[in-house]
Design a protein around this motif. Structure first.
Motif, PDB file in Angstrom:
ATOM      1  N   UNK A 281       0.826  -1.212   0.000  1.00 37.81           N
ATOM      2  CA  UNK A 281       0.000   0.000   0.000  1.00 37.81           C
ATOM      3  C   UNK A 281       0.862   1.264   0.000  1.00 37.81           C
ATOM      4  N   UNK A 282       0.309   2.364  -0.472  1.00 38.39           N
ATOM      5  CA  UNK A 282       1.021   3.646  -0.348  1.00 38.39           C
ATOM      6  C   UNK A 282       1.139   4.046   1.123  1.00 38.39           C
ATOM      7  N   UNK A 283       2.186   4.764   1.457  1.00 38.03           N
ATOM      8  CA  UNK A 283       2.331   5.316   2.800  1.00 38.03           C
ATOM      9  C   UNK A 283       2.337   6.842   2.688  1.00 38.03           C
ATOM     10  N   UNK A 284       1.758   7.492   3.679  1.00 40.31           N
ATOM     11  CA  UNK A 284       1.540   8.936   3.636  1.00 40.31           C
ATOM     12  C   UNK A 284       2.260   9.615   4.789  1.00 40.31           C
ATOM     13  N   UNK A 285       2.865  10.758   4.520  1.00 41.02           N
ATOM     14  CA  UNK A 285       3.575  11.490   5.571  1.00 41.02           C
ATOM     15  C   UNK A 285       2.582  12.085   6.564  1.00 41.02           C
ATOM     16  N   UNK A 292       2.704   3.891  20.522  1.00 40.45           N
ATOM     17  CA  UNK A 292       3.264   2.542  20.390  1.00 40.45           C
ATOM     18  C   UNK A 292       3.579   2.155  18.948  1.00 40.45           C
ATOM     19  N   UNK A 293       3.557   3.095  18.028  1.00 43.96           N
ATOM     20  CA  UNK A 293       3.949   2.773  16.653  1.00 43.96           C
ATOM     21  C   UNK A 293       5.468   2.795  16.540  1.00 43.96           C
ATOM     22  N   UNK A 294       5.991   2.011  15.618  1.00 46.22           N
ATOM     23  CA  UNK A 294       7.441   1.944  15.418  1.00 46.22           C
ATOM     24  C   UNK A 294       7.740   1.798  13.935  1.00 46.22           C
ATOM     25  N   UNK A 295       8.958   2.146  13.556  1.00 44.78           N
ATOM     26  CA  UNK A 295       9.374   2.064  12.161  1.00 44.78           C
ATOM     27  C   UNK A 295       9.472   0.603  11.732  1.00 44.78           C
ATOM     28  N   UNK A 296       8.881   0.284  10.577  1.00 45.61           N
ATOM     29  CA  UNK A 296       8.906  -1.082  10.076  1.00 45.61           C
ATOM     30  C   UNK A 296      10.263  -1.516   9.576  1.00 45.61           C
ATOM     31  N   UNK A 311      -2.422   3.914   5.537  1.00 43.89           N
ATOM     32  CA  UNK A 311      -3.810   4.090   5.970  1.00 43.89           C
ATOM     33  C   UNK A 311      -4.569   2.770   6.001  1.00 43.89           C
ATOM     34  N   UNK A 312      -4.042   1.742   5.326  1.00 41.39           N
ATOM     35  CA  UNK A 312      -4.745   0.461   5.237  1.00 41.39           C
ATOM     36  C   UNK A 312      -4.338  -0.528   6.321  1.00 41.39           C
ATOM     37  N   UNK A 313      -3.161  -0.329   6.895  1.00 41.67           N
ATOM     38  CA  UNK A 313      -2.690  -1.235   7.944  1.00 41.67           C
ATOM     39  C   UNK A 313      -1.836  -0.451   8.932  1.00 41.67           C
TER      40      UNK A 313
END
Length: 332
Positions: A281-285, A292-296, A311-313
């Motif tokens: 999926x596209x990723x958006x700035x 609790x999010x982290x860099x993939x 936005x999808x996951x």
């Protein structure tokens, strides 16, 4: 119309001796689509990530503007007619050229305010000298509500070295941070009053999703405050000598830097999307990563940090990792 747009309109009209044109449509270098004249109605309760900002100066658009019908690209009428070259008193050796950042993840630092921007900027490539549009077009003298006299802009503070030698270092009256000789500031030297660019450019009022009212920038002395004031966001005490935002109706106070729109990414526009290798999926700035999010890629925490988000996951990336994973620069 915000104060910055009014200021640069005045500067341009003075330089060119004519009013800013209102054309039905314009074309802009470095943008593939035409921009059309349109009216903007800003919702004060809208998502801060989607705030309507000018792509050149990264200031809010609150009235008539030029907008691209195919993507998230907008310009103030004034910014659409900025000069391609500029002579600046802070860098008299060479002419500065207007430059556009083409890569979604790329950011540059402004010499004057010390903040990063992904908007347009004026640059001397020879000297590696850059100013964002807002700082480049500031007048040499401003009137500020924090002080009774006009404030003069200081370039590199060379005239203040003697002051440091005999009276110690200079500190900003707005936040208390040290003002270095290599940075720009505003001052009233007879009153020993100094403000760095970051504080001098704070808006008089700002909206925040945590309060239904506009927050007003307050200056000491604070006669209607309790002795101890705490920031509603970080919950730490606000120093009684320094500026902060306040809602009198709700009795809430905020550090300027704690308000997302006024933090480290205040001169950045978000909402552009890109495709990366290894993700469907596209990723958006976005201005701030979620809790609790982290860099993939590097696994660093993104909470409160600028990031790219799917936005999808739940997939996210930090700005530093995107260049290594970008899918041949494919924009969405």
């Amino acid at each position: 119309m915000n104060n910055f747009v009014m200021a640069i309109r005045h500067i341009m009209e003075k330089q060119h001796g004519k009013d800013i044109q209102r054309l039905a449509a314009v074309t802009v270098e470095n943008h593939e689509h035409s921009l059309v004249l349109c009216e903007v109605q800003n919702d004060s309760n809208s998502n801060e990530q989607l705030e309507n900002l000018c792509n050149k100066c990264i200031e809010p658009i609150i009235s008539t503007c030029y907008r691209c019908c195919e993507c998230n690209y907008s310009l103030h009428l004034t910014c659409a007619q900025l000069p391609n070259e500029l002579k600046h008193p802070g860098h008299e050796e060479h002419t500065l050229k207007l430059v556009h950042i083409s890569k979604v993840w790329e950011i540059i630092g402004c010499r004057a305010c010390q903040f990063y921007t992904n908007g347009y900027f004026f640059e001397c490539e020879i000297c590696d000298y850059r100013l964002d549009v807002k700082c480049a077009l500031l007048p040499t003298k401003i009137v500020h509500k924090s002080h009774k006299h006009a404030l003069l802009q200081n370039y590199f503070q060379k005239s203040l070295i003697t002051h440091w030698k005999y009276r110690g270092c200079l500190n900003c009256n707005g936040c208390g941070n040290r003002i270095w000789s290599s940075t720009y500031s505003f001052s009233c030297e007879p009153c020993n009053f100094y403000s760095d660019h970051a504080c001098a450019l704070l808006p008089h009022c700002v909206n925040h999703k945590w309060d239904k009212h506009s927050l007003i920038l307050c200056f000491p002395p604070f006669t209607d405050h309790p002795e101890e004031i705490y920031c509603e966001i970080c919950e730490e005490e606000i120093h009684p000598k320094y500026w902060h935002y306040r809602c009198r109706e709700c009795d809430q106070s905020f550090h300027p830097n704690c308000i997302p729109r006024l933090g480290e990414s205040r001169n950045m526009k978000f909402g552009r999307s890109i495709k990366v290798v290894g993700h469907p999926h596209p990723i958006t700035s976005v201005r701030q990563g979620e809790f609790r999010s982290s860099c993939g890629s590097c696994n660093e925490s993104l909470y409160g940090q600028r990031a790219f988000k799917c936005a999808s996951c739940k997939y996210s990336l930090c700005f530093d990792c995107v260049p290594d994973l970008v899918d041949s620069g494919k924009l969405c």
